[in-house]
Design an enzyme around this catalytic site. Structure first.
Site, short mmCIF file in Angstrom:
data_model
loop_
_atom_site.label_atom_id
_atom_site.label_comp_id
_atom_site.label_asym_id
_atom_site.label_seq_id
_atom_site.Cartn_x
_atom_site.Cartn_y
_atom_site.Cartn_z
N CYS A 24 0.68 -0.95 -0.36
CA CYS A 24 -0.01 -0.02 0.27
C CYS A 24 0.51 1.53 -0.06
O CYS A 24 2.00 1.58 -1.02
CB CYS A 24 -0.50 -0.77 1.44
SG CYS A 24 -2.08 1.27 0.71
N GLU A 47 -1.85 -8.65 4.43
CA GLU A 47 -1.57 -9.51 5.92
C GLU A 47 -3.21 -9.46 6.63
O GLU A 47 -3.52 -9.79 7.68
CB GLU A 47 -0.74 -8.46 6.33
CG GLU A 47 -1.83 -6.95 6.70
CD GLU A 47 -1.35 -6.23 5.56
OE1 GLU A 47 -1.40 -6.41 4.04
OE2 GLU A 47 -1.48 -4.60 5.77
N HIS A 89 -3.94 -5.12 0.28
CA HIS A 89 -3.26 -5.74 1.70
C HIS A 89 -2.93 -6.97 2.51
O HIS A 89 -3.99 -8.05 2.36
CB HIS A 89 -4.07 -5.15 3.09
CG HIS A 89 -3.92 -3.85 2.66
ND1 HIS A 89 -3.08 -2.97 3.86
CD2 HIS A 89 -4.38 -2.67 2.80
CE1 HIS A 89 -2.55 -1.60 3.92
NE2 HIS A 89 -3.56 -1.84 2.99
N ASP A 133 0.35 -15.05 30.78
CA ASP A 133 1.15 -15.08 30.32
C ASP A 133 2.53 -14.74 31.31
O ASP A 133 3.16 -15.69 31.15
CB ASP A 133 1.43 -12.95 29.71
CG ASP A 133 0.82 -13.22 28.53
OD1 ASP A 133 0.04 -13.42 28.25
OD2 ASP A 133 -0.20 -11.49 28.43
N SER A 134 1.39 -14.31 32.63
CA SER A 134 2.70 -14.58 33.68
C SER A 134 2.95 -16.26 33.94
O SER A 134 4.35 -16.68 34.20
CB SER A 134 2.13 -14.82 35.36
OG SER A 134 1.02 -14.66 35.42
#
Ligand code: XMP
Length: 510
Positions: free
Chosen positions: A79, A169, A167, A225-226
């Site tokens: 783009c 993606e 695009h 995450d932790s």
């Protein structure tokens, strides 16, 4: 060292998606702002230029120096990136006669080109631009067109430089991933070696090397995450990892005990600290949302700090920070003002602790964290948990917090969440929870008039929590849940369902 793709960000809303798509091909990629590019380009085997809200014709448009990249490394402009490569190399970019947003189909495809291998005429692509490349540079070859966009894809002769107006993606571009694969694997020759297996292996080796015999402390929250960060560290340094799981009294019903139990089963060296009373005492009488957050954050640090000091020889603090928390973002409105979003799971510890920071997940997106968790054979129940805010039920009890209100909300929340699980809805919802409103309303139970509390249920779909929409839960489910709540939870006589999107509302009510 794995292969590495540099994504230069010009502020497109889709830039993170480019990195996601590249990584889905098992190729590692990094996003850097165009106005603060990396000094050492030798570590990148290919470069992608993102889209942008700017027009190449604007005076303040991004104009990075690509002299060390163009013609020297495989380069793909998307783009704005494609327009930039064209405009400043003898082409001509002008406003489109009509703004081009959304679906289009390739009407011409130079199929013999390696770049377009496996992509045929008719393939759906996604457009989002108001400028168009009217004329290509002299040494460019047109590779594809759509009905409205003549130069939808091109290549520069004698270079591995490509430009595409659409695009690749976004999922709506059906062959987008194939196109990125053609560019990165077939043209740039990158190896697809960024797999969870490889990540776990190299990260564990790096952690061992970096930490040696020293001790690490980590605050577990019960979240994905932790927990994954803890498992990686556990694999690397075993019992030298000291996890601390604080009960702030604002967790879900039975969560402290059950999550602590799960952590112990995972072999983690974890200490559960029940500080509920300390938090409730500090919060007494406080009803302002931001003040409540501050109090919860402060008391957490005090409790965590007390516990951390009991770990002899602790030299490191581990955090579950992930990649999107660290990406330097290009501001769409403010030109070159790159800002870094920083995020600290433990809210910033006092300086005197002088701990070194280790963040084993700092390269990963959320879904990659889950993939790594699966690779580590972690319980799917932990990996699939909904996000839950650090201040917990403290920001879902509107107004001041008391032990009685916490207990009412825990019961309501448990009925709602267990119901979602029983009805097979939990995994379809991004986040769900209940809010205790500072409102009493009149009801009637048996022959008696009641004047009791009202709760709101909230279930949203989202990808990152930045925007969200309410979930169309089945009426039968809402009906059953509302009945269960009113019949089983003393003190509640009314249930409402929140049908607000974000924006303009937020996910939490406080
Ligand atoms: P909002 O309410 O801003 O929430 O739409 C977006 C996401 O962030 C979570 N959230 C928080 N998480 N501390 C946290 O750790 C907080 O103070 C906080 N406030 C909101 C919210 O649960 C949602 O996932």
């Amino acid at each position: 060292m794995h292969n590495n793709v540099l994504i230069l960000d010009f502020g497109s809303q889709y830039t993170q998606l480019i990195a996601r798509r590249v990584r889905e091909l098992n190729i590692y990629s990094e996003i850097k702002p165009y106005n603060n590019p990396p000094k050492d380009l030798s570590i990148y085997q290919a470069v992608i230029l993102s889209g942008s809200p700017f027009s190449v014709r604007a005076e303040d448009a991004p104009q990075p120096d690509l002299s060390q990249i163009k013609g020297k490394k495989p380069l793909l402009g998307i783009c704005y990136g494609a327009q930039y490569l064209s405009h400043f190399n003898g082409g001509n970019v002008a406003p489109s006669a009509t703004r081009e947003y959304g679906r289009a189909n390739l009407s011409y495809v130079k199929e013999e080109e390696q770049f377009l291998s496996g992509i045929s005429e008719g393939s759906q692509v996604w457009m989002s631009h108001s400028d168009t490349i009217k004329e290509l540079p002299e040494n460019a070859v047109r590779l594809a067109s759509t009905h409205d966009v003549e130069n939808a894809a091109y290549r520069i002769e004698g270079e591995d430089t490509y430009g595409i107006q659409f695009h690749p993606e976004v999922y709506h571009t059906k062959d987008g991933k194939k196109l990125l694969e053609n560019f990165l694997v077939n043209i740039a020759g990158l190896k697809q070696d960024w797999t969870p297996d490889a990540f776990v292996e190299t990260t564990v080796a790096e952690l061992k090397e970096k930490i040696g015999d020293e001790r690490v402390i980590l605050g577990l929250s019960g979240g994905v995450d932790s927990s994954v960060a803890a498992m990686l560290l556990h694999k690397a340094i075993g019992k030298h990892l000291h996890c601390i799981f604080v009960n702030n009294g604002l967790l879900r019903k039975n969560e402290f005990e059950s999550v602590l139990d799960q952590y112990k089963h995972m072999g983690l060296n974890v200490k559960g600290v029940d500080a509920s009373a300390r938090f409730l005492e500090a919060l007494k009488g406080e009803s302002d949302p931001e003040t409540k957050r501050k109090i919860i954050g402060r008391v957490f640090i005090e409790v965590f700090d007390d516990e951390a000091h009991k770990v002899e020889n602790a030299k490191w603090l581990a955090q579950g920070t992930i990649y999107p928390d660290r990406i330097e973002s290009v501001s769409a409105s403010g030109g070159p003002s790159a800002t870094i979003k920083s995020h600290h799971n433990v809210g910033g510890l006092p300086d005197y602790m002088k701990l070194k920071i280790v963040e084993p997940l700092h390269l990963l997106f959320k879904d990659e964290v889950r993939r790594v968790g699966r690779n580590l054979e972690m319980d799917p129940a932990i990996l699939g948990r909904h996000p839950f805010p650090g201040p917990g039920l403290g920001i879902r009890i509107l107004g001041d917090i008391t032990a009685e209100k916490v207990s009412i909300l825990q019961e309501v929340d448990a009925i709602f969440i267990d119901g979602l699980k029983k009805w097979g809805l939990y995994d379809k919802v991004w986040q769900a929870g209940a809010m205790l409103l500072p409102v009493n309303s009149v009801g009637v139970m048996g022959d008696e008039r009641t004047y009791e509390k009202c709760v709101a249920l909230r279930a949203v779909e989202s990808t990152d929590g930045m925007t969200a929409d309410w979930v169309n839960l089945p009426y039968e489910f809402l009906q059953k849940t509302s009945n269960d709540i009113i019949n089983k939870v003393k003190g509640v006589n009314r249930v409402v369902y929140d049908i607000s999107s974000k924006p303009p509302a937020t996910i939490e009510w406080e």
